[in-house]
Motif scaffolding. Sequence first.
Motif, PDB file in Angstrom:
ATOM      1  N   TRP A 249       0.825  -1.204   0.000  1.00  0.00           N
ATOM      2  CA  TRP A 249       0.000   0.000   0.000  1.00  0.00           C
ATOM      3  C   TRP A 249       0.863   1.260   0.000  1.00  0.00           C
ATOM      4  CZ3 TRP A 249      -4.975  -0.779  -0.905  1.00  0.00           C
ATOM      5  CH2 TRP A 249      -5.566  -1.993  -0.523  1.00  0.00           C
ATOM      6  N   ASN A 250       0.429   2.245  -0.791  1.00  0.00           N
ATOM      7  CA  ASN A 250       1.033   3.575  -0.797  1.00  0.00           C
ATOM      8  C   ASN A 250       2.562   3.523  -0.901  1.00  0.00           C
ATOM      9  OD1 ASN A 250      -1.434   5.031  -0.536  1.00  0.00           O
ATOM     10  ND2 ASN A 250      -1.483   4.500   1.635  1.00  0.00           N
ATOM     11  N   VAL A 251       3.028   3.158  -2.072  1.00  0.00           N
ATOM     12  CA  VAL A 251       4.468   3.007  -2.270  1.00  0.00           C
ATOM     13  C   VAL A 251       4.937   3.887  -3.427  1.00  0.00           C
ATOM     14  CG1 VAL A 251       4.560   0.664  -1.338  1.00  0.00           C
ATOM     15  CG2 VAL A 251       4.099   1.008  -3.788  1.00  0.00           C
ATOM     16  N   ASP A 252       6.239   4.184  -3.397  1.00  0.00           N
ATOM     17  CA  ASP A 252       6.908   4.870  -4.501  1.00  0.00           C
ATOM     18  C   ASP A 252       7.693   3.837  -5.308  1.00  0.00           C
ATOM     19  OD1 ASP A 252       6.253   7.611  -4.366  1.00  0.00           O
ATOM     20  OD2 ASP A 252       7.513   7.831  -2.584  1.00  0.00           O
ATOM     21  N   LEU A 253       7.712   4.033  -6.613  1.00  0.00           N
ATOM     22  CA  LEU A 253       8.451   3.143  -7.511  1.00  0.00           C
ATOM     23  C   LEU A 253       9.635   3.904  -8.094  1.00  0.00           C
ATOM     24  CD1 LEU A 253       5.452   1.473  -9.404  1.00  0.00           C
ATOM     25  CD2 LEU A 253       6.537   0.758  -7.265  1.00  0.00           C
ATOM     26  N   ARG A 254      10.774   3.190  -8.218  1.00  0.00           N
ATOM     27  CA  ARG A 254      11.991   3.833  -8.726  1.00  0.00           C
ATOM     28  C   ARG A 254      12.812   2.788  -9.480  1.00  0.00           C
ATOM     29  NH1 ARG A 254      14.665   8.389  -7.006  1.00  0.00           N
ATOM     30  NH2 ARG A 254      13.232   8.585  -5.237  1.00  0.00           N
ATOM     31  N   LEU A 255      13.421   3.202 -10.561  1.00  0.00           N
ATOM     32  CA  LEU A 255      14.346   2.312 -11.254  1.00  0.00           C
ATOM     33  C   LEU A 255      15.634   2.186 -10.438  1.00  0.00           C
ATOM     34  CD1 LEU A 255      13.945   3.454 -14.969  1.00  0.00           C
ATOM     35  CD2 LEU A 255      13.266   1.256 -13.983  1.00  0.00           C
ATOM     36  N   PRO A 256      16.256   1.035 -10.412  1.00  0.00           N
ATOM     37  CA  PRO A 256      17.500   0.865  -9.637  1.00  0.00           C
ATOM     38  C   PRO A 256      18.566   1.877 -10.096  1.00  0.00           C
ATOM     39  CG  PRO A 256      16.678  -1.258 -10.393  1.00  0.00           C
ATOM     40  CD  PRO A 256      15.853  -0.209 -11.073  1.00  0.00           C
ATOM     41  N   GLY A 257      18.954   2.725  -9.189  1.00  0.00           N
ATOM     42  CA  GLY A 257      19.959   3.722  -9.525  1.00  0.00           C
ATOM     43  C   GLY A 257      19.478   4.760 -10.517  1.00  0.00           C
ATOM     44  N   GLY A 258      18.176   4.763 -10.791  1.00  0.00           N
ATOM     45  CA  GLY A 258      17.645   5.661 -11.805  1.00  0.00           C
ATOM     46  C   GLY A 258      16.608   6.612 -11.249  1.00  0.00           C
ATOM     47  N   ALA A 344      10.067  -4.879 -16.133  1.00  0.00           N
ATOM     48  CA  ALA A 344      11.383  -4.446 -15.668  1.00  0.00           C
ATOM     49  C   ALA A 344      11.410  -4.436 -14.148  1.00  0.00           C
ATOM     50  CB  ALA A 344      11.689  -3.063 -16.223  1.00  0.00           C
ATOM     51  N   TYR A 345      12.566  -4.656 -13.595  1.00  0.00           N
ATOM     52  CA  TYR A 345      12.696  -4.651 -12.141  1.00  0.00           C
ATOM     53  C   TYR A 345      12.655  -3.205 -11.647  1.00  0.00           C
ATOM     54  CZ  TYR A 345      14.668  -5.086  -7.473  1.00  0.00           C
ATOM     55  OH  TYR A 345      14.871  -5.012  -6.133  1.00  0.00           O
ATOM     56  N   VAL A 346      11.843  -2.957 -10.638  1.00  0.00           N
ATOM     57  CA  VAL A 346      11.783  -1.616 -10.033  1.00  0.00           C
ATOM     58  C   VAL A 346      11.952  -1.745  -8.533  1.00  0.00           C
ATOM     59  CG1 VAL A 346      10.283  -0.657 -11.843  1.00  0.00           C
ATOM     60  CG2 VAL A 346       9.254  -1.677  -9.804  1.00  0.00           C
ATOM     61  N   VAL A 347      12.483  -0.697  -7.940  1.00  0.00           N
ATOM     62  CA  VAL A 347      12.644  -0.639  -6.484  1.00  0.00           C
ATOM     63  C   VAL A 347      11.368  -0.053  -5.893  1.00  0.00           C
ATOM     64  CG1 VAL A 347      13.980   0.376  -4.590  1.00  0.00           C
ATOM     65  CG2 VAL A 347      15.133  -0.302  -6.721  1.00  0.00           C
ATOM     66  N   VAL A 348      10.877  -0.706  -4.849  1.00  0.00           N
ATOM     67  CA  VAL A 348       9.635  -0.291  -4.189  1.00  0.00           C
ATOM     68  C   VAL A 348       9.986   0.295  -2.822  1.00  0.00           C
ATOM     69  CG1 VAL A 348       7.368  -1.015  -3.364  1.00  0.00           C
ATOM     70  CG2 VAL A 348       8.393  -2.143  -5.367  1.00  0.00           C
ATOM     71  N   LEU A 349       9.571   1.531  -2.599  1.00  0.00           N
ATOM     72  CA  LEU A 349       9.880   2.225  -1.347  1.00  0.00           C
ATOM     73  C   LEU A 349       8.596   2.699  -0.694  1.00  0.00           C
ATOM     74  CD1 LEU A 349      12.785   4.467  -2.683  1.00  0.00           C
ATOM     75  CD2 LEU A 349      13.002   2.367  -1.319  1.00  0.00           C
ATOM     76  N   PRO A 350       8.544   2.735   0.640  1.00  0.00           N
ATOM     77  CA  PRO A 350       7.333   3.253   1.307  1.00  0.00           C
ATOM     78  C   PRO A 350       7.172   4.738   0.987  1.00  0.00           C
ATOM     79  CG  PRO A 350       9.108   2.897   2.897  1.00  0.00           C
ATOM     80  CD  PRO A 350       9.578   2.304   1.605  1.00  0.00           C
ATOM     81  N   ARG A 351       5.879   5.161   0.862  1.00  0.00           N
ATOM     82  CA  ARG A 351       5.605   6.558   0.539  1.00  0.00           C
ATOM     83  C   ARG A 351       5.155   7.279   1.798  1.00  0.00           C
ATOM     84  NH1 ARG A 351       1.370   8.175  -4.173  1.00  0.00           N
ATOM     85  NH2 ARG A 351       0.006   6.857  -2.896  1.00  0.00           N
TER      86      ARG A 351
END
Length: 351
Positions: A249-258, A344-351
């Motif tokens: 729930w409620n997460v930010d998505l980011r490309l690895p190192g991107g 594609a693989y993405v990094v999932v971080l709490p928002r």
Amino acid sequence: MNHNTPLSPRPLRHLADVQRRVMSTAQLRAHGISAADVSSHCRPEGPWQQLLPGVCLLHPGPPTSEERLHGALLFAGRPPARAAKTVPAQPGAGEPHAPYADALITGLAALALHRFSSAPPLLSLDRIDVLVPRTRRLRSTGFVRLVRTPALPTAVQITGVPVAPVPRALADAVAGLTDAGAVRRLLTEAVRGGHCEPAAIVRELNAARLLTRPHVVDAVDSLLAEGRAIAEDRLYQMVVEHGLPDPLWNVDLRLPGGPHLGGVDAYWPDLAVAVELDTRAPRQGFRQDDDALWSEYARKREHLERLGITVVHLTPRKLRESLEQQATVVRTALMASADRDPAAYVVVLPR
């Protein structure tokens, strides 16, 4: 006898049986009651009284809240003279609001009829707002305030009274309020009570040019926050009640190192499916920001889908009106993930 004379005049005693003892002079004429008789009965200490111009209360005591409502509608929605011959014997008989032509109760009185606990009781209101076409040639008088509009909304019938829908009634009520707390309570109840979505309210406030008032803008900010919280609760309810797998729930998505890809309200990483709630509401003076926000939504969605992530776009209204259908949409997207190429693989971080 001429063509204006009723064929079978009704005696005065018949009027004691009228369910709502408030009638227009046109209706009284249809009963065979002359203008002289009306004046005689409405004299001081007489059995009737003039409630409003052209509207009589057929008893000497104070009017009830229902009588005030119908009196206001009879005054504001006077039918043409030729229609007076065909007015039903009892107000409300036949077509529910036929005697009222184009007139709707709006403002605080309408909200009281919609059962808003934060609206004052009908009898405590000093005035009743009545929505009428802009071309209506009448002036506000007594306890009736006329609110003019170029186009009447579709009426909601409540106990035989034509009432403005909640968003329009709210805008007309807020126009006359300076108490920031009262405005906030009304707007919050509209959303929390399930009467309508925030976007519908903000559109009406925008059309009424009320979003230049600081206390209204503050209330709208609280309203939008309340609307998002309710939409998030419904999204959680949808997942639990319809047996969908638990997302993040409620997460930010980011490309690895991107770069940062943006936040989503729910995400199933193993299936590469995201849900995003659209809780935007256009506001006067913020339209450019709203367009920019929508462009950001579109860019984010396109970017995620190029990476193989399916984005399901839901609105608070869809979640309120068709929760099961929206669950089916999300379930279909989850099931379809097996037929797609790996995302594609993405990094999932709490928002």
